[in-house]
Design an enzyme around this catalytic site. Structure first.
Site, PDB file in Angstrom:
ATOM      1  N   TYR A 197      47.683 -32.758  20.846  1.00 14.68           N
ATOM      2  CA  TYR A 197      47.877 -33.908  19.930  1.00 14.68           C
ATOM      3  C   TYR A 197      47.716 -33.514  18.463  1.00 14.68           C
ATOM      4  O   TYR A 197      47.617 -34.396  17.612  1.00 14.68           O
ATOM      5  CB  TYR A 197      46.837 -35.000  20.197  1.00 14.68           C
ATOM      6  CG  TYR A 197      46.608 -35.391  21.631  1.00 14.68           C
ATOM      7  CD1 TYR A 197      47.598 -36.026  22.372  1.00 14.68           C
ATOM      8  CD2 TYR A 197      45.384 -35.157  22.246  1.00 14.68           C
ATOM      9  CE1 TYR A 197      47.366 -36.402  23.687  1.00 14.68           C
ATOM     10  CE2 TYR A 197      45.147 -35.530  23.555  1.00 14.68           C
ATOM     11  CZ  TYR A 197      46.148 -36.143  24.264  1.00 14.68           C
ATOM     12  OH  TYR A 197      45.912 -36.518  25.551  1.00 14.68           O
TER      13      TYR A 197
ATOM     14  N   CYS B 281      47.457 -16.944  25.140  1.00 13.02           N
ATOM     15  CA  CYS B 281      48.703 -16.400  24.573  1.00 13.02           C
ATOM     16  C   CYS B 281      49.707 -17.497  24.264  1.00 13.02           C
ATOM     17  O   CYS B 281      50.749 -17.626  24.920  1.00 13.02           O
ATOM     18  CB  CYS B 281      49.279 -15.386  25.540  1.00 13.02           C
ATOM     19  SG  CYS B 281      48.131 -14.040  25.769  1.00 13.02           S
ATOM     20  N   GLU B 282      49.366 -18.336  23.320  1.00 10.66           N
ATOM     21  CA  GLU B 282      50.243 -19.409  22.835  1.00 10.66           C
ATOM     22  C   GLU B 282      49.891 -19.590  21.375  1.00 10.66           C
ATOM     23  O   GLU B 282      48.697 -19.657  21.027  1.00 10.66           O
ATOM     24  CB  GLU B 282      49.918 -20.752  23.521  1.00 10.66           C
ATOM     25  CG  GLU B 282      50.117 -20.805  24.988  1.00 10.66           C
ATOM     26  CD  GLU B 282      51.459 -21.376  25.412  1.00 10.66           C
ATOM     27  OE1 GLU B 282      52.227 -21.837  24.543  1.00 10.66           O
ATOM     28  OE2 GLU B 282      51.734 -21.322  26.617  1.00 10.66           O
TER      29      GLU B 282
ATOM     30  N   GLY C 293      39.649 -47.895  24.373  1.00  8.97           N
ATOM     31  CA  GLY C 293      40.473 -47.473  23.246  1.00  8.97           C
ATOM     32  C   GLY C 293      39.820 -47.396  21.890  1.00  8.97           C
ATOM     33  O   GLY C 293      40.441 -46.918  20.935  1.00  8.97           O
TER      34      GLY C 293
ATOM     35  N   GLU D   7      36.709 -51.348  29.049  1.00 10.23           N
ATOM     36  CA  GLU D   7      36.781 -50.044  29.723  1.00 10.23           C
ATOM     37  C   GLU D   7      36.639 -48.899  28.714  1.00 10.23           C
ATOM     38  O   GLU D   7      37.546 -48.072  28.580  1.00 10.23           O
ATOM     39  CB  GLU D   7      38.125 -49.902  30.445  1.00 10.23           C
ATOM     40  CG  GLU D   7      38.455 -51.001  31.426  1.00 10.23           C
ATOM     41  CD  GLU D   7      39.908 -50.935  31.915  1.00 10.23           C
ATOM     42  OE1 GLU D   7      40.670 -50.055  31.457  1.00 10.23           O
ATOM     43  OE2 GLU D   7      40.278 -51.770  32.741  1.00 10.23           O
ATOM     44  N   PRO D   8      35.546 -48.818  27.978  1.00  8.26           N
ATOM     45  CA  PRO D   8      35.436 -47.755  26.979  1.00  8.26           C
ATOM     46  C   PRO D   8      35.239 -46.392  27.612  1.00  8.26           C
ATOM     47  O   PRO D   8      34.539 -46.249  28.614  1.00  8.26           O
ATOM     48  CB  PRO D   8      34.183 -48.158  26.181  1.00  8.26           C
ATOM     49  CG  PRO D   8      33.365 -48.952  27.136  1.00  8.26           C
ATOM     50  CD  PRO D   8      34.330 -49.652  28.065  1.00  8.26           C
ATOM     51  N   GLY D   9      35.872 -45.392  27.039  1.00  8.83           N
ATOM     52  CA  GLY D   9      35.651 -44.012  27.477  1.00  8.83           C
ATOM     53  C   GLY D   9      35.111 -43.221  26.303  1.00  8.83           C
ATOM     54  O   GLY D   9      33.911 -43.005  26.146  1.00  8.83           O
ATOM     55  N   ARG D  10      36.042 -42.854  25.401  1.00  7.93           N
ATOM     56  CA  ARG D  10      35.734 -41.990  24.264  1.00  7.93           C
ATOM     57  C   ARG D  10      34.558 -42.488  23.422  1.00  7.93           C
ATOM     58  O   ARG D  10      33.730 -41.699  22.985  1.00  7.93           O
ATOM     59  CB  ARG D  10      36.986 -41.926  23.387  1.00  7.93           C
ATOM     60  CG  ARG D  10      36.919 -40.945  22.262  1.00  7.93           C
ATOM     61  CD  ARG D  10      38.084 -41.165  21.281  1.00  7.93           C
ATOM     62  NE  ARG D  10      39.361 -41.433  21.874  1.00  7.93           N
ATOM     63  CZ  ARG D  10      40.318 -40.517  22.064  1.00  7.93           C
ATOM     64  NH1 ARG D  10      40.122 -39.279  21.687  1.00  7.93           N
ATOM     65  NH2 ARG D  10      41.462 -40.858  22.618  1.00  7.93           N
TER      66      ARG D  10
ATOM     67  N   TYR E  71      37.569 -36.289  26.925  1.00  6.95           N
ATOM     68  CA  TYR E  71      38.851 -35.602  27.088  1.00  6.95           C
ATOM     69  C   TYR E  71      38.736 -34.126  26.716  1.00  6.95           C
ATOM     70  O   TYR E  71      39.663 -33.536  26.176  1.00  6.95           O
ATOM     71  CB  TYR E  71      39.957 -36.319  26.287  1.00  6.95           C
ATOM     72  CG  TYR E  71      40.013 -37.802  26.606  1.00  6.95           C
ATOM     73  CD1 TYR E  71      40.431 -38.220  27.860  1.00  6.95           C
ATOM     74  CD2 TYR E  71      39.578 -38.769  25.703  1.00  6.95           C
ATOM     75  CE1 TYR E  71      40.444 -39.572  28.198  1.00  6.95           C
ATOM     76  CE2 TYR E  71      39.583 -40.119  26.032  1.00  6.95           C
ATOM     77  CZ  TYR E  71      40.007 -40.509  27.277  1.00  6.95           C
ATOM     78  OH  TYR E  71      40.010 -41.840  27.614  1.00  6.95           O
TER      79      TYR E  71
HETATM   80  N1  LLP Z   1      41.377 -47.872  30.317  1.00  6.30           N
HETATM   81  C1  LLP Z   1      42.589 -47.347  30.616  1.00  6.30           C
HETATM   82  C2  LLP Z   1      43.463 -48.071  31.509  1.00  6.30           C
HETATM   83  C3  LLP Z   1      42.998 -46.146  30.025  1.00  6.30           C
HETATM   84  O1  LLP Z   1      44.192 -45.641  30.312  1.00  6.30           O
HETATM   85  C4  LLP Z   1      42.107 -45.470  29.144  1.00  6.30           C
HETATM   86  C5  LLP Z   1      42.513 -44.189  28.530  1.00  6.30           C
HETATM   87  C6  LLP Z   1      40.849 -46.040  28.894  1.00  6.30           C
HETATM   88  C7  LLP Z   1      40.517 -47.240  29.497  1.00  6.30           C
HETATM   89  C8  LLP Z   1      39.829 -45.384  28.001  1.00  6.30           C
HETATM   90  O2  LLP Z   1      40.278 -45.245  26.705  1.00  6.30           O
HETATM   91  P1  LLP Z   1      39.273 -44.707  25.573  1.00  6.30           P
HETATM   92  O3  LLP Z   1      38.195 -45.751  25.388  1.00  6.30           O
HETATM   93  O4  LLP Z   1      38.695 -43.443  26.048  1.00  6.30           O
HETATM   94  O5  LLP Z   1      40.136 -44.527  24.399  1.00  6.30           O
HETATM   95  N2  LLP Z   1      43.604 -37.603  26.406  1.00  6.30           N
HETATM   96  C9  LLP Z   1      43.680 -38.474  25.255  1.00  6.30           C
HETATM   97  C10 LLP Z   1      43.256 -39.880  25.574  1.00  6.30           C
HETATM   98  C11 LLP Z   1      44.019 -40.496  26.718  1.00  6.30           C
HETATM   99  C12 LLP Z   1      43.519 -41.882  27.039  1.00  6.30           C
HETATM  100  C13 LLP Z   1      44.118 -42.368  28.302  1.00  6.30           C
HETATM  101  N3  LLP Z   1      43.652 -43.649  28.715  1.00  6.30           N
HETATM  102  C14 LLP Z   1      42.876 -37.855  24.113  1.00  6.30           C
HETATM  103  O6  LLP Z   1      42.313 -36.783  24.287  1.00  6.30           O
HETATM  104  O7  LLP Z   1      42.840 -38.417  23.024  1.00  6.30           O
END
Ligand code: LLP
Length: 412
Positions: free
Chosen positions: A313, A339-340, A240, A274-277, A367
């Site tokens: 968003y 077309c939106e 997050g 659990e980092p993603g972004r 994402y």
């Molecule tokens: N762990 C869990 C259980 C999650 O649901 C998520 C993201 C993460 C980790 C990773 O979160 P991050 O570090 O990437 O913020 N599509 C949206 C973001 C949806 C996130 C969903 N869950 C966007 O484009 O902003």
């Protein structure tokens, strides 16, 4: 920090001129920087003062197998939320004991696969899921490791759609009493073993106070769970962490981890994140060509089917020209061909551009491709990975055959 920068007025990814990639691979295409991904992983790993913690990269943010392989080689585990994501990580040879399976709706087959592969943990999100995992574990004659995902009642996240940590959100278990009841049930179960307590409060979070509060809550609840008799191996604080989309100042992984470690100083469990972004976000750009100019619109060849975030968003992404300008004297609304009316990449954006120019939509690594679709029967873009002076296509642009390959013509 990322490795996209101007050199001699030209925008480079590491040591590759992005114009060369656009010419050779066509547009739209996603371009990722290996060095940026590796750096982000290192920053996370080195930020821990305590040993034996685990970074599980959130596969949903960027799931190309070449990228997962790279992240795997750099020592991360993975957070997955579907059978498809689990299979991707197994395919690239990830250690099952570093895979965490989250998500509110795990199917029978997904659970079965996770059990057969012996993953680190299912982060369970409801009582019903606990019973389902127990049933499958019993049929398989296994003792299965699970963690309980709870809601710490923290309200944070960059948009209403990506807040997940409040009581009443669909994720996790909202009442502490229910968590303790489930912990008690698992303690008594022959086929389940409680190894962790987990939460994920949302995404694109800018204020670290939310994490401090979360760490405090998880610690308090873990003490109560321990009193039942469960011996927890880890506390998982999810992902997050926010990143800069528009020059905004964001906390670093070091800031995040030092706050969490300070709060959890005296706990014996290892910490899982659990980092993603914050690993993948600014490791990628989306290259797009200006096809037409009409009024104040730059009509580009990338659209909301390629990058959904602005439409879904109202997310802001900076857009850079591939040629650096000393002064910017134009303001454009950059739109795609779908077309939106929502198909707007950036509104009132200052940039010098002309027909035929290539633009780089920044911070598109997370994402981006993963949320792309074939809407308007558009083929999904190519993905390219840059490594120093070289680049490779890691996913080909789709073709018309790809578009219709699963369709059945009843007249054939
Ligand atoms: N762990 C869990 C259980 C999650 O649901 C998520 C993201 C993460 C980790 C990773 O979160 P991050 O570090 O990437 O913020 N599509 C949206 C973001 C949806 C996130 C969903 N869950 C966007 O484009 O902003």
């Amino acid at each position: 920090m990322d490795f996209f920068a101007y050199k001699n007025n030209k925008l480079y990814c590491e040591d590759v001129d992005l114009q060369d990639i656009a010419m050779e691979c066509g547009t739209p295409c996603y371009v990722y920087s290996k060095k940026t991904l590796e750096r982000h992983v290192e920053v996370y790993k080195n930020a821990f003062k305590t040993k034996n913690n685990l970074i599980c990269f959130s596969v949903k943010s960027l799931s190309n197998i070449s990228i997962l392989e790279l992240i795997n080689k750099n020592g991360c585990g993975f957070d997955v939320v579907s059978g498809g994501e689990l299979k991707r990580t197994l395919y690239i040879g990830a250690d099952p004991k570093k895979i965490i399976f989250s998500g509110v709706g795990k199917s029978y087959d997904e659970i079965l696969l996770g059990i057969q592969e012996g993953i680190l943990s299912f982060n369970v999100e409801s009582e019903a899921e606990v019973y389902r995992i127990e049933e499958i574990a019993s049929l398989q004659n296994k003792i299965v490791d699970v963690a309980i995902r709870f809601n710490p009642e923290v309200d944070s996240g960059g948009h209403e759609y990506i807040k997940t940590g409040r009581k009443g959100d669909k994720f996790g278990i909202s009442s502490d009493d229910s968590v303790l009841k489930i912990a008690n049930y698992i303690y008594e179960s022959k086929n389940l073993n409680l190894v962790g307590l987990a939460c994920h409060i949302g995404s694109q979070i800018m204020d670290l106070e939310s994490y401090r509060l979360t760490a405090k809550n998880i610690k308090e609840l873990s003490i109560k769970i321990k009193e039942i008799g469960n011996k927890l191996d880890f506390l998982d604080l999810g992902g997050g962490l926010g990143i800069p989309y528009e020059n905004d100042k964001t906390p670093s992984p070091q800031d995040l981890i030092s706050i969490i470690e300070a709060e959890l100083m005296d706990v014996e469990q290892r910490i899982v994140l659990e980092p993603g972004r914050s690993i993948s976000g600014n490791a990628g750009v989306l290259l797009t060509k200006v096809e037409y100019i009409k009024d104040n619109f730059l009509i580009a060849d990338a659209a909301m089917n390629d990058l959904l975030r602005p439409a879904l968003y109202k997310a802001k992404h900076d857009v850079w020209s591939l040629t650096e300008s000393k002064a910017i004297d134009q303001v454009w609304t950059i739109v795609g061909p779908v077309c939106e009316s929502a198909d707007v990449i950036a509104k009132d954006h200052p940039i010098n551009a002309d027909v035929g120019d290539i633009l780089a939509i920044k911070t598109a690594g997370a994402y981006g491709f993963v949320m792309s679709s074939n809407y308007n029967s558009r083929v999904r873009p190519a993905e390219i990975l840059v490594d120093g002076q070289t680049f490779n296509i890691v996913r080909s642009r789709e073709s018309f055959d790809d578009l219709i390959k699963n369709e059945i013509n009843l007249n054939d």
